[in-house]
Design a protein around this motif. Structure first.
Motif, PDB file in Angstrom:
ATOM      1  N   ARG A   1       0.840  -1.198   0.000  1.00  0.00           N
ATOM      2  CA  ARG A   1       0.000   0.000   0.000  1.00  0.00           C
ATOM      3  C   ARG A   1       0.875   1.247   0.000  1.00  0.00           C
ATOM      4  O   ARG A   1       1.955   1.251   0.598  1.00  0.00           O
ATOM      5  CB  ARG A   1      -0.939   0.045   1.219  1.00  0.00           C
ATOM      6  CG  ARG A   1      -2.001  -1.042   1.260  1.00  0.00           C
ATOM      7  CD  ARG A   1      -2.863  -1.092   0.002  1.00  0.00           C
ATOM      8  NE  ARG A   1      -3.517   0.182  -0.300  1.00  0.00           N
ATOM      9  CZ  ARG A   1      -4.014   0.505  -1.501  1.00  0.00           C
ATOM     10  NH1 ARG A   1      -3.885  -0.343  -2.528  1.00  0.00           N
ATOM     11  NH2 ARG A   1      -4.591   1.657  -1.685  1.00  0.00           N
ATOM     12  N   PRO A   2       0.416   2.321  -0.653  1.00  0.00           N
ATOM     13  CA  PRO A   2       1.215   3.560  -0.670  1.00  0.00           C
ATOM     14  C   PRO A   2       1.343   4.146   0.733  1.00  0.00           C
ATOM     15  O   PRO A   2       0.465   3.979   1.579  1.00  0.00           O
ATOM     16  CB  PRO A   2       0.395   4.495  -1.565  1.00  0.00           C
ATOM     17  CG  PRO A   2      -0.579   3.624  -2.285  1.00  0.00           C
ATOM     18  CD  PRO A   2      -0.841   2.454  -1.417  1.00  0.00           C
TER      19      PRO A   2
ATOM     20  N   GLY B   1       8.721  16.272   7.448  1.00  0.00           N
ATOM     21  CA  GLY B   1       9.956  15.665   6.980  1.00  0.00           C
ATOM     22  C   GLY B   1      10.320  14.422   7.774  1.00  0.00           C
ATOM     23  O   GLY B   1       9.823  14.210   8.881  1.00  0.00           O
ATOM     24  N   VAL B   2      11.177  13.604   7.209  1.00  0.00           N
ATOM     25  CA  VAL B   2      11.572  12.337   7.842  1.00  0.00           C
ATOM     26  C   VAL B   2      13.080  12.164   7.743  1.00  0.00           C
ATOM     27  O   VAL B   2      13.729  12.733   6.858  1.00  0.00           O
ATOM     28  CB  VAL B   2      10.877  11.121   7.170  1.00  0.00           C
ATOM     29  CG1 VAL B   2       9.373  11.173   7.361  1.00  0.00           C
ATOM     30  CG2 VAL B   2      11.227  11.043   5.677  1.00  0.00           C
TER      31      VAL B   2
ATOM     32  N   GLU C   1      14.485   2.890   3.602  1.00  0.00           N
ATOM     33  CA  GLU C   1      13.824   1.635   3.965  1.00  0.00           C
ATOM     34  C   GLU C   1      12.632   1.364   3.056  1.00  0.00           C
ATOM     35  O   GLU C   1      12.388   0.224   2.644  1.00  0.00           O
ATOM     36  CB  GLU C   1      13.381   1.692   5.436  1.00  0.00           C
ATOM     37  CG  GLU C   1      12.552   0.508   5.914  1.00  0.00           C
ATOM     38  CD  GLU C   1      13.308  -0.821   5.895  1.00  0.00           C
ATOM     39  OE1 GLU C   1      12.655  -1.853   6.089  1.00  0.00           O
ATOM     40  OE2 GLU C   1      14.540  -0.819   5.683  1.00  0.00           O
ATOM     41  N   ALA C   2      11.866   2.429   2.718  1.00  0.00           N
ATOM     42  CA  ALA C   2      10.724   2.257   1.808  1.00  0.00           C
ATOM     43  C   ALA C   2      11.194   1.767   0.445  1.00  0.00           C
ATOM     44  O   ALA C   2      10.556   0.899  -0.176  1.00  0.00           O
ATOM     45  CB  ALA C   2       9.959   3.580   1.682  1.00  0.00           C
TER      46      ALA C   2
ATOM     47  N   MET D   1       8.287  -0.139  -1.767  1.00  0.00           N
ATOM     48  CA  MET D   1       6.988   0.475  -1.493  1.00  0.00           C
ATOM     49  C   MET D   1       6.763   1.661  -2.425  1.00  0.00           C
ATOM     50  O   MET D   1       7.715   2.287  -2.901  1.00  0.00           O
ATOM     51  CB  MET D   1       6.931   0.965  -0.035  1.00  0.00           C
ATOM     52  CG  MET D   1       7.146  -0.121   0.994  1.00  0.00           C
ATOM     53  SD  MET D   1       7.271   0.556   2.668  1.00  0.00           S
ATOM     54  CE  MET D   1       5.538   0.897   3.031  1.00  0.00           C
ATOM     55  N   ILE D   2       5.502   1.967  -2.668  1.00  0.00           N
ATOM     56  CA  ILE D   2       5.152   3.245  -3.288  1.00  0.00           C
ATOM     57  C   ILE D   2       5.119   4.272  -2.162  1.00  0.00           C
ATOM     58  O   ILE D   2       4.373   4.114  -1.193  1.00  0.00           O
ATOM     59  CB  ILE D   2       3.760   3.183  -3.965  1.00  0.00           C
ATOM     60  CG1 ILE D   2       3.768   2.186  -5.124  1.00  0.00           C
ATOM     61  CG2 ILE D   2       3.330   4.574  -4.437  1.00  0.00           C
ATOM     62  CD1 ILE D   2       2.391   1.906  -5.694  1.00  0.00           C
ATOM     63  N   TYR D   3       5.956   5.294  -2.266  1.00  0.00           N
ATOM     64  CA  TYR D   3       5.903   6.322  -1.222  1.00  0.00           C
ATOM     65  C   TYR D   3       5.879   7.714  -1.848  1.00  0.00           C
ATOM     66  O   TYR D   3       6.414   7.951  -2.925  1.00  0.00           O
ATOM     67  CB  TYR D   3       7.054   6.181  -0.229  1.00  0.00           C
ATOM     68  CG  TYR D   3       8.443   6.450  -0.755  1.00  0.00           C
ATOM     69  CD1 TYR D   3       8.968   7.736  -0.752  1.00  0.00           C
ATOM     70  CD2 TYR D   3       9.249   5.410  -1.233  1.00  0.00           C
ATOM     71  CE1 TYR D   3      10.250   7.985  -1.213  1.00  0.00           C
ATOM     72  CE2 TYR D   3      10.528   5.648  -1.687  1.00  0.00           C
ATOM     73  CZ  TYR D   3      11.029   6.949  -1.683  1.00  0.00           C
ATOM     74  OH  TYR D   3      12.298   7.183  -2.143  1.00  0.00           O
ATOM     75  N   LEU D   4       5.210   8.610  -1.154  1.00  0.00           N
ATOM     76  CA  LEU D   4       5.043   9.992  -1.595  1.00  0.00           C
ATOM     77  C   LEU D   4       5.533  10.888  -0.469  1.00  0.00           C
ATOM     78  O   LEU D   4       5.107  10.735   0.679  1.00  0.00           O
ATOM     79  CB  LEU D   4       3.573  10.285  -1.911  1.00  0.00           C
ATOM     80  CG  LEU D   4       2.986   9.412  -3.024  1.00  0.00           C
ATOM     81  CD1 LEU D   4       1.487   9.294  -2.889  1.00  0.00           C
ATOM     82  CD2 LEU D   4       3.348  10.005  -4.381  1.00  0.00           C
TER      83      LEU D   4
END
Length: 319
Positions: A76-77, A84-85, A92-93, A98-101
């Motif tokens: 899952r996205p 911010g991260v 890691e994503a 993974m789909i990440y935004l």
């Protein structure tokens, strides 16, 4: 038939600008567009912005809020919040495919880039901010552990000991008190005259503008109401700025948290909203005051904002 007594006049000074900034607006849109494009659920690492009402509305649309990436399924996205991260999170994503935004505010990303630039130049980096705030965690997480020293107060600035006093650089959280931060920077600069500064002020335009608007309102108001959640740094700072200007201030989530008794001896009430608070909450507070008082509203404009930020390319076509 007895007539109800006439309602006492109450003037509302409405600070402008207030409420959503461009970074918050973009982050919320990213979650909304992601749900449109990928369907529910879409996972969001940390509250997308610090406002209970925004989070609840997005949750109802299909967003699932988690604190860490390990709580998200691979298929899952996931959206990273506006604060911010650390670099380890997108790494890691990617590893998990993974789909990440990334909804990090571009002005927070600017701080990340500057911190990296100073580090690459061999500088010791001081970050002025609040311990544990996700923006601070994200900024410190751009660099190896121990590369950034967090300073929260003037006292911290007075005792900070760099390895090389000639090679210090500073950055700041974007949502701090402008006045408090200036005091900390002045303390550091007095000790380290060669300290490198950001190319452009790290405290963002929206934070600065909202604090200036509060100062203008506080001069004329008997009481200040700041609409925003208690975990919203910029909202908490607005209440502090009002109090420092000599105006009693209350931070409230919404109209339901407004005690009309606060207004019994008030002729003029200032109203503003933190950068993550929707405008309908402001109107709700005004409507609540109008239940007891004959309210007139005057806008006190300190600045006009025309900033907007583009959505990620992956979502642009759904806009």
């Amino acid at each position: 038939m007895t007539q109800s007594p006439a309602r006492r006049p109450l003037k509302v000074l409405l600070a402008a600008p207030r409420g959503f900034c461009a970074g918050v607006d973009r982050a919320i849109q990213i979650v909304e567009r992601a749900i449109e494009k990928y369907g529910a659920p879409v996972y969001v690492r940390h509250e997308i912005v610090h406002n209970r009402h925004v989070v609840e509305r997005l949750r109802n649309l299909g967003a699932v809020f988690v604190e860490e990436l390990h709580e998200c399924p691979d298929d899952r996205p996931v959206v990273f919040s506006a604060h911010g991260v650390p670099k380890s999170v997108p790494a890691e994503a990617s590893r998990r495919e993974m789909i990440y935004l990334d909804a990090t505010c571009p002005l927070v990303s600017k701080v990340h880039v500057e911190a990296q630039r100073h580090y690459d130049a061999g500088k010791e980096i001081v970050l002025i901010g609040h311990a544990g705030h996700p923006e601070v965690v994200g900024t410190m997480g751009q660099l190896p552990e121990g590369a950034v020293t967090l300073i929260e107060t003037v006292e911290d600035a007075q005792v900070y000991q760099p390895r090389d006093p000639s090679r210090v650089a500073f950055a700041t959280q974007t949502t701090l008190s402008v006045d408090d931060t200036a005091e900390i920077v002045a303390t550091l600069r007095a000790r380290f005259p060669d300290m490198a500064a950001p190319h452009k002020e790290d405290i963002c335009y929206a934070t600065t503008n909202r604090q200036e608007a509060v100062k203008a309102v506080a001069e004329k108001a008997d009481l200040l109401l700041v609409i925003g959640s208690a975990n919203s740094s910029n909202s908490v700072r607005l209440a502090e700025v009002g109090r420092r200007a000599g105006c009693p201030a209350h931070l409230i989530d919404d109209a339901g948290a407004l005690d009309l008794g606060w207004l019994d001896a008030v002729q003029v009430v200032g109203v503003t909203a933190g950068a993550s608070a929707p405008e309908d909450l402001v109107q709700g507070v005004i409507d609540r005051m109008a239940e007891r008082f004959a309210v007139t509203v005057e806008v006190a404009e300190a600045a006009r904002e025309t900033v907007s930020f583009k959505l990620p390319r992956a979502l642009a076509e759904t806009a």
